[in-house]
Design an enzyme around this catalytic site. Structure first.
Site, PDB file in Angstrom:
ATOM      1  N   ARG A   1      15.013 -14.189  52.112  1.00 12.82           N
ATOM      2  CA  ARG A   1      16.080 -14.163  51.113  1.00 12.82           C
ATOM      3  C   ARG A   1      17.276 -14.959  51.632  1.00 12.82           C
ATOM      4  O   ARG A   1      17.512 -15.064  52.833  1.00 12.82           O
ATOM      5  CB  ARG A   1      16.556 -12.737  50.827  1.00 12.82           C
ATOM      6  CG  ARG A   1      15.563 -11.837  50.110  1.00 12.82           C
ATOM      7  CD  ARG A   1      15.370 -12.226  48.655  1.00 12.82           C
ATOM      8  NE  ARG A   1      14.485 -11.304  47.957  1.00 12.82           N
ATOM      9  CZ  ARG A   1      13.153 -11.351  47.998  1.00 12.82           C
ATOM     10  NH1 ARG A   1      12.547 -12.293  48.699  1.00 12.82           N
ATOM     11  NH2 ARG A   1      12.425 -10.479  47.332  1.00 12.82           N
TER      12      ARG A   1
ATOM     13  N   LEU B   1      23.884 -11.965  46.230  1.00  7.58           N
ATOM     14  CA  LEU B   1      25.305 -11.900  46.609  1.00  7.58           C
ATOM     15  C   LEU B   1      25.608 -10.616  47.372  1.00  7.58           C
ATOM     16  O   LEU B   1      24.911  -9.623  47.229  1.00  7.58           O
ATOM     17  CB  LEU B   1      26.166 -11.920  45.346  1.00  7.58           C
ATOM     18  CG  LEU B   1      26.043 -13.171  44.489  1.00  7.58           C
ATOM     19  CD1 LEU B   1      26.705 -12.934  43.134  1.00  7.58           C
ATOM     20  CD2 LEU B   1      26.667 -14.364  45.196  1.00  7.58           C
TER      21      LEU B   1
ATOM     22  N   GLY C   1      33.637  -8.301  32.919  1.00  7.05           N
ATOM     23  CA  GLY C   1      33.053  -7.680  34.109  1.00  7.05           C
ATOM     24  C   GLY C   1      33.994  -7.708  35.306  1.00  7.05           C
ATOM     25  O   GLY C   1      33.555  -7.809  36.448  1.00  7.05           O
TER      26      GLY C   1
ATOM     27  N   TYR D   1      15.476  -8.577  33.484  1.00  5.49           N
ATOM     28  CA  TYR D   1      16.786  -9.164  33.810  1.00  5.49           C
ATOM     29  C   TYR D   1      16.728 -10.686  33.682  1.00  5.49           C
ATOM     30  O   TYR D   1      17.606 -11.313  33.083  1.00  5.49           O
ATOM     31  CB  TYR D   1      17.172  -8.757  35.240  1.00  5.49           C
ATOM     32  CG  TYR D   1      18.508  -9.263  35.682  1.00  5.49           C
ATOM     33  CD1 TYR D   1      19.671  -8.568  35.371  1.00  5.49           C
ATOM     34  CD2 TYR D   1      18.622 -10.442  36.418  1.00  5.49           C
ATOM     35  CE1 TYR D   1      20.910  -9.031  35.780  1.00  5.49           C
ATOM     36  CE2 TYR D   1      19.851 -10.909  36.825  1.00  5.49           C
ATOM     37  CZ  TYR D   1      20.995 -10.207  36.514  1.00  5.49           C
ATOM     38  OH  TYR D   1      22.217 -10.670  36.914  1.00  5.49           O
TER      39      TYR D   1
END
Ligand code: GDP
Length: 315
Positions: A210, A167, A11, A137
């Protein structure tokens, strides 16, 4: 992990993988192998096996995944489960079969239950039901980390996992429908500023909390854990600071210099009400984040503008 080790980063073109490659280079790890998606389909077990047999890396870092924000995940749980499960199983089991001694698997804090205690400790894993919007996920990532745990316990390889909080940073995906909230806000406010639009539409109520971590801090944490002889099986990596989505919107608006009003579209989902991870474990090992959110957002807006000017915005 030693300086001469051959390190496979899966990745490497994504936001996380590219940050890990930058950090490895900075720390003097020069023997890094990568494959583009066109060169190696990580969903194909035979191709992944062939790759490991040919390259025989000493270390593998699994930062490849199909990722997306609340819009993409809630509309596509089946695909998020299937693709991430295939990638996780192939990259981890393939590495083991080829004799890779060390592997770091990257997941996400969405593996934790929706109603986990806050801040969320690693021990909250599998204690109650998951958040529905990204259940697919999360299930795939839970399988991946469990495979690492089983192989480590039963076969003696040092396979371990790291769960980053939300992120952001250079090379993010700026898709306004399927993307994550922070890059989406950057794009929406920048577009409104350039077009002199009076209103920016954001999702939900603005009240969810968050936590955000700059991807360069995450990359430092990855290398830090890879250098440890006996890392924990599962480690959270976060900034420890949470903000409401509304505060985040004000921060991004200020960083872009946009003057538009914010409108909240309550027909869109809020997702989990709060998602702050407990970072006591990684901090006790000696790692801490360095980039604060205001500074990180400023830097990311600059990167967005540069990527836009160069015509290589990822969407
Ligand atoms: P999550 O952290 O896994 O839920 O995923 P996201 O990164 O997509 O963050 C979603 C949170 O930001 C939810 O509370 C959304 O309601 C809120 N939000 C506000 N505006 C937006 C937007 O334009 N895009 C996205 N993806 N989320 C938004």
């Amino acid at each position: 992990m030693e300086k001469e080790d051959k390190i496979y980063v899966a990745g490497h073109r994504g936001m996380v993988g590219s940050a890990i490659c930058r950090r490895l280079a900075k720390d003097g790890f020069a023997n890094v192998v990568t494959r583009t998606h066109a060169e190696l389909d990580l969903m194909d077990p035979a191709a992944v096996r062939r790759f490991y047999a040919e390259e025989k890396p000493d270390v593998a870092v699994i930062a490849a995944a199909k990722v997306g924000g609340i819009g993409a995940n809630s509309a596509g749980n089946a695909v998020f489960l299937y693709e991430n499960e295939m990638i996780a199983m192939n990259t981890v089991m393939g590495a083991f079969e080829a004799g890779v001694k060390r592997l770091l698997f990257l997941g996400s804090t969405c593996i934790y239950p929706r109603m986990a205690p806050q801040p969320i400790p690693e021990s909250a894993l599998l204690t109650s039901p998951l958040e529905k919007t990204n259940e697919g996920y999360a299930l795939a990532k839970i399988s991946g980390l469990k495979l690492c745990e089983f192989l480590r316990r039963d076969k003696g390889v040092t396979y371990h996992s790291l769960m980053p909080t939300n992120l952001y940073g250079p090379g993010d995906n700026y898709d306004v429908v399927g993307g994550h909230v922070l890059p989406t806000m950057i794009r929406k406010f920048e577009t409104a500023r350039l077009n002199r639009d009076p209103v920016v539409n954001l999702w939900g109520s603005g009240t969810p909390l968050r936590e955000f971590l700059h991807v360069d801090d995450l990359a430092a944490a990855c290398v830090f854990l890879l250098k440890m002889d006996n890392p924990p099986d599962l480690v959270n990596v976060g900034s420890g600071r949470e903000v409401t989505i509304r505060t985040l919107a004000e921060m991004v608006k200020a960083a872009t210099g946009c003057k538009a009003q914010i409108a909240w579209d309550r027909s869109k989902p809020d997702g989990t009400p709060r998602k702050l991870c407990d970072t006591t474990l990684i901090r006790s090992l000696g790692w801490k984040p360095e980039i604060d959110l205001e500074e990180g957002i400023r830097r990311t807006v600059e990167c967005y503008r540069a990527e836009l000017a160069a015509g290589n915005i990822r969407v």
